[in-house]
Write an enzyme that holds these catalytic residues in place. Structure first.
Site, PDB file in Angstrom:
ATOM      1  CB  SER A 130      -6.215  -4.542  -9.970  1.00 25.73           C
ATOM      2  OG  SER A 130      -6.579  -3.214  -9.713  1.00 25.73           O
TER       3      SER A 130
ATOM      4  CE  LYS B 202      -4.492   0.833   0.337  1.00 25.41           C
ATOM      5  NZ  LYS B 202      -5.525  -0.140  -0.047  1.00 25.41           N
TER       6      LYS B 202
HETATM    7  N1  GLU Z   1      -7.189   0.122  -3.345  1.00 19.33           N
HETATM    8  C1  GLU Z   1      -7.967  -1.043  -3.649  1.00 19.33           C
HETATM    9  C2  GLU Z   1      -8.011  -1.957  -2.441  1.00 19.33           C
HETATM   10  O1  GLU Z   1      -7.831  -1.541  -1.319  1.00 19.33           O
HETATM   11  C3  GLU Z   1      -7.515  -1.722  -4.919  1.00 19.33           C
HETATM   12  C4  GLU Z   1      -6.115  -2.228  -4.932  1.00 19.33           C
HETATM   13  C5  GLU Z   1      -5.658  -2.719  -6.301  1.00 19.33           C
HETATM   14  O2  GLU Z   1      -6.443  -2.800  -7.216  1.00 19.33           O
HETATM   15  O3  GLU Z   1      -4.474  -3.026  -6.396  1.00 19.33           O
HETATM   16  O4  GLU Z   1      -8.307  -3.114  -2.559  1.00 19.33           O
END
Ligand code: GLU
Length: 436
Positions: free
Chosen positions: A370, A126
């Site tokens: 994704s 993250k």
């Molecule tokens: N920010 C999104 C999550 O917390 C998507 C993360 C992504 O697609 O890599 O799952």
């Protein structure tokens, strides 16, 4: 292989005292508390538990940015790679004022568990920048995003660490990231980031994917709890990328959304809210619900304890706490947001026999699509929205079944069932790869 008989230490979650006298558990400590619980239940090896308790890599950068008025401001940026046992790390980038090391650490660990539960070949990471994106101009946002990308150019990589949108970011930031990263590397590399605009190699269905997954998870939860999908009432908190699409798709699929809210206002209509109308209202009013006429305006906090069958918190973390959990009336909670329930509230909800579909399962639709985007970028073959949706739905249903099965088998709630599901796959991968 590490032996399975060595038990991991169970740590006591650290409780911090913050200025106003409220006891506040750090987010990463809350992750560890739940990890310990699952670890204990499945007798996870001590070695694997230690690996997962400690993020692999933590990067903090200072980002000097030229502001529109000619002044210079230094922003703080983070990227934490929690674990890469199953594959390259994956996870969004968040722009918010409360971004700090503790929060990003917690979110990165959840990404590891989320990807493992969704059965996609990724680890977890993250990132974030401490800033209020609403107060920055388009030019300032672009310079900030590009400064962050250049600073993290050695962390990111198509087979290394793949960012995506999160709170406060979207496809325009991802497009800037592709541009800056491709310039640093001197070749076009769209697969380094997901959640891109379609013209830059984004995937059909990605923007709505998290919300779509929340809807499918809610439907699965209704099935296992015997709630009638035609009559069950639903409240959705948050009207951003997750809540808006969750409410829109629920409405499209004839589910009864009776309350919605965002950071500006909350509305309740027992007959059902006209969601397309609310979406139109937000589009015409700077993206917010304030001033919407399709329901009675209620206190924003009251949406949490509203008399509904299903509550979907799709906004921010820590909205279900020990203070309001005793008053929650919903039978099912579907966590579209990351970390909406505190560890203390978990216990209260479990005692009330409320079924909580945890974040690491319920909002896994985003990272799942994704992954599809990354696959499409790598093979150069692009799928239709219907193809993406069909794959995504099947994947969510399978993940839900696995979590439900583990929760039942270990006589625990779905959150710990989800951690168990994640840990079983991670333990295999970590042990196969071994240590040195
Ligand atoms: N920010 C999104 C999550 O917390 C998507 C993360 C992504 O697609 O890599 O799952």
């Amino acid at each position: 292989m590490a032996t399975k008989t060595k038990k991991a230490n169970i740590s006591k979650p650290e409780v911090k005292q913050i200025a106003n006298g409220v006891h506040h558990q750090s987010m990463f400590d809350a992750v560890l508390a739940r990890l310990d619980k699952a670890t204990h239940l499945i007798n996870l090896s001590k070695d694997v538990a230690s690996v997962l308790r400690n993020p692999e890599r933590q990067v903090i950068v200072s980002l000097p940015v030229k502001m529109d008025d000619g002044s210079m401001r230094v922003f703080e940026g983070f990227r934490i790679v929690h674990n890469t046992a199953i594959g390259p790390s994956k996870g969004g980038i968040r722009y918010a004022m409360d971004v700090d090391l503790d929060e990003v650490k917690a979110l990165s660990a959840w990404m590891t568990f989320k990807c493992s539960i969704a059965n996609i070949p990724y680890g977890g990471a993250k990132g974030g920048i401490k800033c209020d994106p609403r107060t920055l101009s388009l030019g300032e946002l672009e310079r900030l995003t590009k400064a962050y990308t250049v600073a993290m150019a050695d962390v990111f990589g198509v087979d290394k660490d793949i960012p995506a949108p999160d709170m406060g970011t979207g496809k325009k930031e991802m497009a800037w990231l592709v541009d800056a990263f491709s310039k640093v590397k001197r070749h076009y590399e769209p697969g380094v980031v997901t959640g891109k605009p379609l013209t830059l190699g984004g995937s059909e269905g990605r923007e709505a994917a998290t919300g779509r997954g929340v809807m499918v998870a809610a439907l699965e939860a209704m099935k296992v709890t015997g709630l009638n999908r035609k009559t069950a009432t639903i409240a959705v908190q948050g009207f951003g990328n997750v809540g808006l699409h969750a409410a829109r798709l629920m409405h499209q699929n004839k589910l009864k959304v009776v309350a919605i809210s965002d950071h500006t206002a909350a509305f309740h209509n027992p007959k059902g809210i006209d969601i397309p109308n609310a979406v139109k209202h937000a589009q015409n009013n700077g993206g917010v619900l304030k001033g919407f006429k399709g329901g009675k305006e209620i206190n924003k906090e009251d949406i949490v304890t509203l008399d509904v069958d299903v509550f979907a918190p799709c906004a921010i973390q820590n909205v279900i706490t020990a203070a309001n959990a005793p008053r929650i009336k919903a039978k099912i909670i579907v966590e579209g947001a990351n970390g909406p329930t505190t560890a203390e509230a978990d216990e209260i909800l479990a005692n009330k026999k409320i079924v909580v579909v945890p974040d690491v399962l319920a909002n896994g639709g985003g990272v799942t699509v994704s992954y599809y985007e990354w696959v499409q970028n790598r093979c150069g073959d692009y799928w239709t929205e219907a193809e993406v949706a069909a794959k995504q739905d099947a994947s969510m249903i399978k993940a839900f079944e696995n979590v439900w099965f583990n929760a039942k088998q270990y006589k625990t709630n779905m959150r710990i069932g989800a951690y168990i599901t994640a840990l079983k796959r991670l333990e295999k991968a970590i042990n196969y790869r071994g240590f040195y």
